[in-house]
Write a protein that holds these residues in place. Sequence first.
Motif, PDB file in Angstrom:
ATOM      1  N   UNK A   1      -1.325   5.477   0.166  1.00 54.75           N
ATOM      2  CA  UNK A   1      -0.906   4.788   1.377  1.00 54.75           C
ATOM      3  C   UNK A   1      -0.447   3.385   0.999  1.00 54.75           C
ATOM      4  N   UNK A   2       0.507   2.877   1.765  1.00 59.84           N
ATOM      5  CA  UNK A   2       1.145   1.596   1.438  1.00 59.84           C
ATOM      6  C   UNK A   2       0.578   0.524   2.348  1.00 59.84           C
ATOM      7  N   UNK A   3       0.194  -0.599   1.756  1.00 59.47           N
ATOM      8  CA  UNK A   3      -0.360  -1.718   2.516  1.00 59.47           C
ATOM      9  C   UNK A   3       0.279  -3.016   2.055  1.00 59.47           C
ATOM     10  N   UNK A   4       0.117  -4.038   2.862  1.00 59.81           N
ATOM     11  CA  UNK A   4       0.361  -5.414   2.432  1.00 59.81           C
ATOM     12  C   UNK A   4      -0.964  -6.133   2.667  1.00 59.81           C
ATOM     13  N   UNK A   5      -1.692  -6.396   1.588  1.00 58.19           N
ATOM     14  CA  UNK A   5      -3.034  -6.980   1.715  1.00 58.19           C
ATOM     15  C   UNK A   5      -2.991  -8.314   2.452  1.00 58.19           C
TER      16      UNK A   5
END
Length: 370
Positions: free
Chosen positions: A241-245
């Motif tokens: 899954x893709x996130x932007x912390x």
Amino acid sequence: MELGIVGLPNVGKSTLFNSLTKAGAESANYPFCTIDPNIGVVAVPDERIRLLGEMYHSKKVTPATIKFVDIAGLVKGASKGEGLGNQFLANIREVDAIVHVVRCFEDENIVHVDGSIDPVRDIETINLELIFADIEVLERRAAKQGRAAHNDKKVAKEVELIKRLIAHLESGALAKSFAAEDEDEAEWLASYNLLTAKPVIFAANVAEEDLKAEDETDGKSGNVYVQKVREYAEKDGSPVFVICAQIEQEIAELDDDEKAMFLEDLGLKESGLDKLIKASYRTLNLMSFLTAGEDETRAWTIKIGTKAPQAAGKIHSDFERGFIRAEVVNYKDLLECGSLAAAKEKGIVGLEGKDYVVQDGDVILFRFNV
């Protein structure tokens, strides 16, 4: 459910942990800023128990929870004592799954320990350290059992298994791709609690602009690093899954209404925490059943396929031991009826026995006698 968060230094791991748990783990632009493993417990968002709690005017509403263990950034040689050494690897032996945070963004202001961005290299670096740590555990076990092997055929059989397993790991393969030949071997494998036998969920950490593009293209990333992570993960079916912390950290400071507006403004359908929870439940084959009443409405996490007595045991061992029957109704039906009594009048409350397989969203009243 307990998840261990791993990754190289400066990949956004502690920033993600902070945003998920609001626990305030130190985050800085240098390796090893996390000196001790940070532990945080996160409530699983669940609209069902909120609605049931309102219907029952419950004094207490208790969601299911996930425990996150944030491990200090690993480097090459960690299993042999490099950096902070292998003390941190022991902290993830008890977790149910590993969340591997992978850096998929360029930023000249945030150094990379290997000097460049290469997600596959980074994944393999961490895997190698986990493999070395597992080999060390197995070698200790083999040395202990070896002394008794000449007098006991079963012990000798285990020692042979360990030798095969070590050879498998030394080839660069993970323990989860090792096939047990019989029930004895499967039991021994489970008892070793190997790091490379655990399910892995990859969190590809991207810049804000890439996160927006990712959501808009429905998973077909324009980020070349994310694509490489996906290709790698496809080999063993691990979810990505893709996130932007950084965005997750901003979201963590907002209340629910503000959070919804913030996500909408960014053009995002859900937060990274929501993505991670869904991926975790799928990966570990989990679901929740519910209990509801004036005193408490609560979600309970169980394995898919769990039967009623074992589900009752999640609440209390006496419930399982003295199980008589379960009164079961789907939460949607219960909400539509407005009360359990009304649902019973409509004939939609099932009386289920010991063989009933609990379904996601079941609201259950257990009858027992001890």
